[in-house]
Structures are given as C-alpha cells and as structure tokens.
Design an enzyme around this catalytic site. Sequence first.
Site, PDB file in Angstrom:
ATOM      1  N   SER A 231       5.628 -12.704 -22.842  1.00 40.19           N
ATOM      2  CA  SER A 231       4.259 -12.306 -23.540  1.00 40.19           C
ATOM      3  C   SER A 231       4.652 -11.044 -24.421  1.00 40.19           C
ATOM      4  CB  SER A 231       3.442 -11.731 -22.348  1.00 40.19           C
ATOM      5  OG  SER A 231       4.081 -10.414 -21.831  1.00 40.19           O
TER       6      SER A 231
ATOM      7  N   ALA B  38      -2.768 -20.579 -13.862  1.00 36.12           N
ATOM      8  CA  ALA B  38      -2.676 -21.656 -12.881  1.00 36.12           C
ATOM      9  C   ALA B  38      -1.909 -21.207 -11.642  1.00 36.12           C
ATOM     10  CB  ALA B  38      -1.846 -22.827 -13.750  1.00 36.12           C
ATOM     11  N   SER B  39      -1.881 -19.857 -11.508  1.00 36.40           N
ATOM     12  CA  SER B  39      -1.220 -19.375 -10.242  1.00 36.40           C
ATOM     13  C   SER B  39      -2.263 -19.810  -9.044  1.00 36.40           C
ATOM     14  CB  SER B  39      -1.217 -17.713 -10.378  1.00 36.40           C
ATOM     15  OG  SER B  39       0.020 -17.573 -10.821  1.00 36.40           O
TER      16      SER B  39
ATOM     17  N   HIS C 106      -3.234 -22.909 -18.663  1.00 36.85           N
ATOM     18  CA  HIS C 106      -3.146 -21.473 -18.271  1.00 36.85           C
ATOM     19  C   HIS C 106      -3.892 -20.934 -16.981  1.00 36.85           C
ATOM     20  CE1 HIS C 106      -1.181 -19.783 -22.392  1.00 36.85           C
ATOM     21  NE2 HIS C 106      -1.491 -20.920 -22.441  1.00 36.85           N
TER      22      HIS C 106
ATOM     23  N   ILE D  11       2.571 -19.855 -14.907  1.00 35.56           N
ATOM     24  CA  ILE D  11       2.584 -19.406 -13.762  1.00 35.56           C
ATOM     25  C   ILE D  11       3.138 -17.911 -13.972  1.00 35.56           C
ATOM     26  CG2 ILE D  11       3.305 -19.292 -11.297  1.00 35.56           C
ATOM     27  CD1 ILE D  11       3.161 -22.510 -11.644  1.00 35.56           C
TER      28      ILE D  11
ATOM     29  N   ASP E 237       4.282 -16.363 -25.151  1.00 32.79           N
ATOM     30  CA  ASP E 237       2.903 -16.625 -24.524  1.00 32.79           C
ATOM     31  C   ASP E 237       1.900 -15.839 -25.182  1.00 32.79           C
ATOM     32  OD1 ASP E 237       1.529 -17.552 -22.255  1.00 32.79           O
ATOM     33  OD2 ASP E 237       1.842 -15.661 -21.238  1.00 32.79           O
ATOM     34  N   HIS E 238       1.023 -16.387 -25.425  1.00 29.71           N
ATOM     35  CA  HIS E 238      -0.194 -15.788 -26.084  1.00 29.71           C
ATOM     36  C   HIS E 238      -0.113 -14.964 -27.545  1.00 29.71           C
ATOM     37  CE1 HIS E 238      -3.247 -17.012 -22.968  1.00 29.71           C
ATOM     38  NE2 HIS E 238      -2.205 -16.719 -22.163  1.00 29.71           N
TER      39      HIS E 238
END
Length: 309
Positions: free
Chosen positions: A50, A213-214, A211, A255, A82-83
């Site tokens: 990230s 998805a934990s 996204h 995750i 990420d993002h």
Amino acid sequence: MPLVTSKEMFKKAYEGGYAIGAFNVNNMEIVQGITEAAKEVNAPLILQVSAGARKYAKHIYLMKLIEAAVEDTGLPICVHLDHGEDFEICKACIDGGFTSVMIDGSKHPFEENIRLTKQVVDYAHSKGVVVEGELGRLAGIEDAVNVADKDAAFTDPGQVEEFVSRTGVDSLAIAIGTSHGAYKFKGEPKLRFDILEEIQRRMPGYPIVLHGASSVIPEFVDMINQYGGQMPGARGVPEEMLRKAASMAVCKINIDSDLRLAMTATIRKHFAEKPGDFDPRQYLGPARTAIKELVKNKLVNVLGCSGKA
Ligand code: G3H
Ligand code: 13P
Ligand code: ZN
C-alpha cells in the site's frame, strides 16, 4: 524465476475455480511468513504494497525483500501496488519494478474513474505491467446501509463492460458487501453474490478482485481480547463465502487485517507470558510463524491455490 504479472495466474485461477491470495506486506517478517507458507504448499502469490507500506518501509526495502523471497522460494510472485490513488504513485511503482498496480478511482465519478484508469493502463501496458481498477465504493458500504439507497455503493453490473472496454483494465475490484478492517458486519455477514453472478454472466472469463476479504479469525480476536486488547464485535467474511467467491469469477482475494491480527495476538500473548523479554527476535519470530500457519491454511483450505505454482 523472475517476478511475474498476475495475467497467467488469473487465467488458471478462473479456469480452475480457485483464487490467488493477495497479501499485504510491510516488513521482513510478514514477507517471510507469507512466502514460507506458499513455498510449503507450492502456491502462486501476489504480495501487495500500500502507499502506507511504501512510506513506512520505503519502496526499495520492500522490493528487495520480495526479490529475496523470489530467489529463496523459486515461486511465481507478482508484486502489486494496493489502492494506488493517482497516476504518479502508479508510475513510481511501475518504474520501480512492480509487475502490477491498482489504480483505485472508485471515489471519482464514472467518467473521471475511466479517464484516470485508462491513463494508468496506457502507461503500465507500455511497460508490460498489468492494472487492477475498481468500480463501486467499498469503504462506504457500512455507512450506506443506514441511508435510503443502501445499494448506492455496490458495484453496478451495468457499468462493468463499458468500464473494462474503455479502459482496457486487466482485472476489476468490485464492491459486494465486504469492507476493509476488522469490523465488517454489524449483524449477520451478507455478500451480494447476485451482483458477482451478474458480472460473471456479462463478462465470462474476466477476473474479478475481492478486497476486504479477511475473515477476522475469532481465535486471534479472542487472544487479543484475552491479553489486554479491546476488539469487541470484530467480525470478518466467513471462509465459506470466500470459497464460494473463489469458485466464481473472483481470482484475487485481498487479505491484510488477518495478518495484522495474527501478528498482534501472538505478540500480546508473548509479552503477557514473558514480560521481561526485550529481544525483538523472541516476539517477532513467533509472530512470523503465526502468519505462516494462517497463510498456509488460507492457501490450502480457503483459496484453493495450493499446488498451483
Ligand atoms: O486496503 C488497505 C490495506 O489493508 C492496507 O492498509 O493503507 O494501512 O497499509 P494500509
Ligand atoms: P482486509 O482489511 O479485509 O484484510 O482487506 C485488505 C484489502 O482489501 C487490501 O486491499
Ligand atoms: Zn483493499
């Protein structure tokens, strides 16, 4: 094996009805825990970084750690931003050796999201890098449930074909009810599989990303609560729902929170039992092992990607 893009991974995952795990990395112990797990079960991997992780550890340190993991394990590993929120960060990551970037234009109006995503796609593709876009607003969903039009933040399947064809984006993150962090559902967990199904019907073979998805594994939340933490009401996506998504068009499952919880719970327990310890290896070592076991379980029992490297 050098770093790879996710292109081949997604094609095989779609056809095989499984998903690739995309795990967030911030330091050496996290990289090692994830990649040692994948090595043991022979799974392909996406390691994602990230903007916050780049700021915390520096791009070059994370890149070198991931390169070391590739050399150490021999696994196909994709390194992904990420993002990414603007063109500049995507360009910096592409120029800095990432094989995949996400441009998250989901907070912008549709036309601006298309313009920004296409700008990144044009640059990325010219360098052999793949791009993930996003349609729908993930983080706002919990708030949106309280307002009149609770579907406002979910992905509109009617926009997906146009978005993909006008941008050329390689995969798409959608909003079907997950959210980031450890507090995903106030009541019963519910995902809009009907939206996923409709997108898959309209775009067969196209890889979708999930996204938030934990599973927010209760064992770790309980440990945190037991050893001085306070996380009442933490709740994630049930593993059964992730298995279902993986069997459909979802090829990448993100995750991060589960890794954080495993690490934090293990370190809290360690200090509760051995308050006098002050050698970082004594608590970071068990935290790395906890991540490894957690990731192994995800790869084998949830995502179904073990043996697919
Ligand atoms: O989607 C967000 C990831 O969990 C990364 O979080 O921005 O705090 O590194 P971060
Ligand atoms: P979690 O907070 O559920 O782990 O989601 C991580 C994620 O989506 C990173 O992009
Ligand atoms: Zn995310």
